[in-house]
Motif scaffolding. Structure first.
Motif, PDB file in Angstrom:
ATOM      1  N   ARG A  75       5.679 -43.272  27.431  1.00 55.52           N
ATOM      2  CA  ARG A  75       5.713 -41.845  27.133  1.00 55.52           C
ATOM      3  C   ARG A  75       4.995 -41.132  28.273  1.00 55.52           C
ATOM      4  N   GLN A  76       5.374 -39.895  28.512  1.00 60.54           N
ATOM      5  CA  GLN A  76       4.748 -39.154  29.614  1.00 60.54           C
ATOM      6  C   GLN A  76       3.225 -39.095  29.440  1.00 60.54           C
ATOM      7  N   ASN A  77       2.742 -38.982  28.206  1.00 56.50           N
ATOM      8  CA  ASN A  77       1.292 -38.870  28.016  1.00 56.50           C
ATOM      9  C   ASN A  77       0.554 -40.187  28.264  1.00 56.50           C
ATOM     10  N   ASP A  78       1.287 -41.302  28.511  1.00 55.97           N
ATOM     11  CA  ASP A  78       0.653 -42.566  28.902  1.00 55.97           C
ATOM     12  C   ASP A  78       0.384 -42.626  30.394  1.00 55.97           C
ATOM     13  N   ILE A  79       0.921 -41.660  31.144  1.00 57.53           N
ATOM     14  CA  ILE A  79       0.690 -41.594  32.586  1.00 57.53           C
ATOM     15  C   ILE A  79      -0.642 -40.886  32.817  1.00 57.53           C
ATOM     16  N   GLU A 125       6.985 -28.735  21.638  1.00 57.06           N
ATOM     17  CA  GLU A 125       7.809 -28.662  22.841  1.00 57.06           C
ATOM     18  C   GLU A 125       7.121 -29.410  23.974  1.00 57.06           C
ATOM     19  N   VAL A 126       7.830 -30.367  24.589  1.00 58.58           N
ATOM     20  CA  VAL A 126       7.276 -31.165  25.682  1.00 58.58           C
ATOM     21  C   VAL A 126       8.031 -30.842  26.964  1.00 58.58           C
ATOM     22  N   THR A 127       7.290 -30.437  27.992  1.00 55.43           N
ATOM     23  CA  THR A 127       7.849 -30.192  29.316  1.00 55.43           C
ATOM     24  C   THR A 127       7.502 -31.389  30.192  1.00 55.43           C
ATOM     25  N   MET A 128       8.471 -31.914  30.894  1.00 53.55           N
ATOM     26  CA  MET A 128       8.230 -33.084  31.743  1.00 53.55           C
ATOM     27  C   MET A 128       7.571 -32.638  33.051  1.00 53.55           C
ATOM     28  N   ARG A 173      10.158 -39.871  27.358  1.00 49.74           N
ATOM     29  CA  ARG A 173       9.981 -41.200  27.943  1.00 49.74           C
ATOM     30  C   ARG A 173      10.216 -41.169  29.452  1.00 49.74           C
ATOM     31  N   VAL A 174       9.542 -42.094  30.154  1.00 48.29           N
ATOM     32  CA  VAL A 174       9.646 -42.219  31.605  1.00 48.29           C
ATOM     33  C   VAL A 174       9.819 -43.699  31.925  1.00 48.29           C
ATOM     34  N   VAL A 175      10.751 -44.029  32.822  1.00 50.86           N
ATOM     35  CA  VAL A 175      10.973 -45.410  33.243  1.00 50.86           C
ATOM     36  C   VAL A 175      10.248 -45.616  34.567  1.00 50.86           C
ATOM     37  N   ASP A 189       8.020 -39.999  42.018  1.00 56.44           N
ATOM     38  CA  ASP A 189       6.567 -39.845  41.946  1.00 56.44           C
ATOM     39  C   ASP A 189       5.902 -41.202  41.846  1.00 56.44           C
ATOM     40  N   LYS A 190       4.754 -41.343  42.482  1.00 57.79           N
ATOM     41  CA  LYS A 190       3.907 -42.525  42.345  1.00 57.79           C
ATOM     42  C   LYS A 190       2.871 -42.174  41.285  1.00 57.79           C
ATOM     43  N   VAL A 191       2.721 -43.029  40.276  1.00 57.99           N
ATOM     44  CA  VAL A 191       1.838 -42.712  39.164  1.00 57.99           C
ATOM     45  C   VAL A 191       0.919 -43.886  38.833  1.00 57.99           C
ATOM     46  N   ILE A 192      -0.132 -43.579  38.075  1.00 59.91           N
ATOM     47  CA  ILE A 192      -1.066 -44.584  37.574  1.00 59.91           C
ATOM     48  C   ILE A 192      -0.968 -44.563  36.056  1.00 59.91           C
ATOM     49  N   THR A 193      -0.840 -45.754  35.460  1.00 55.73           N
ATOM     50  CA  THR A 193      -0.782 -45.864  34.000  1.00 55.73           C
ATOM     51  C   THR A 193      -1.898 -46.791  33.528  1.00 55.73           C
ATOM     52  N   GLY A 194      -2.109 -46.811  32.228  1.00 53.44           N
ATOM     53  CA  GLY A 194      -3.054 -47.755  31.652  1.00 53.44           C
ATOM     54  C   GLY A 194      -2.524 -49.171  31.805  1.00 53.44           C
TER      55      GLY A 194
END
Length: 94
Positions: free
Chosen positions: A85-89, A53-56, A9-11, A62-67
């Motif tokens: 979740r990281q895969n939503d970024i 295994e998930v590597t962050m 997870r990422v906040v 970081d500046k990111v774009i999400t759905g």
């Protein structure tokens, strides 16, 4: 209060973006859609998630774009955050 995400997870905290129309009008945040640009404020440790295994790959700052409709919105100490979740970024903006 501190938010410490678990697993992958990422906040995120929405980044205030001032948009200008083609004709030069500045749109206020009330007239815009949910921001897709955010700043990472906390990152979980990764590890074993759903048997894999998930590597962050993102880090704090970081500046990111999400759905548009990704994650869970929470309000803590008057601040609004989204936990995804990281895969939503979708992308990291450099």
């Amino acid at each position: 209060m501190t938010i410490k995400p678990l697993f992958d997870r990422v906040v995120l905290k929405a980044t205030e973006i001032e948009e200008t129309t083609k004709s030069g009008f500045i749109l206020t945040s009330a007239s815009q859609e949910k921001p897709q640009f955010s700043e990472v404020v906390a990152v979980g440790p990764g590890g074993l998630v759903d048997g894999k295994e998930v590597t962050m790959n993102v880090k704090v700052g970081d500046k990111v774009i999400t759905g548009k409709y990704s994650g869970t919105e929470v309000k803590i100490d008057g601040e609004e955050y989204t936990i995804v979740r990281q895969n939503d970024i979708l992308a990291v903006v450099e």
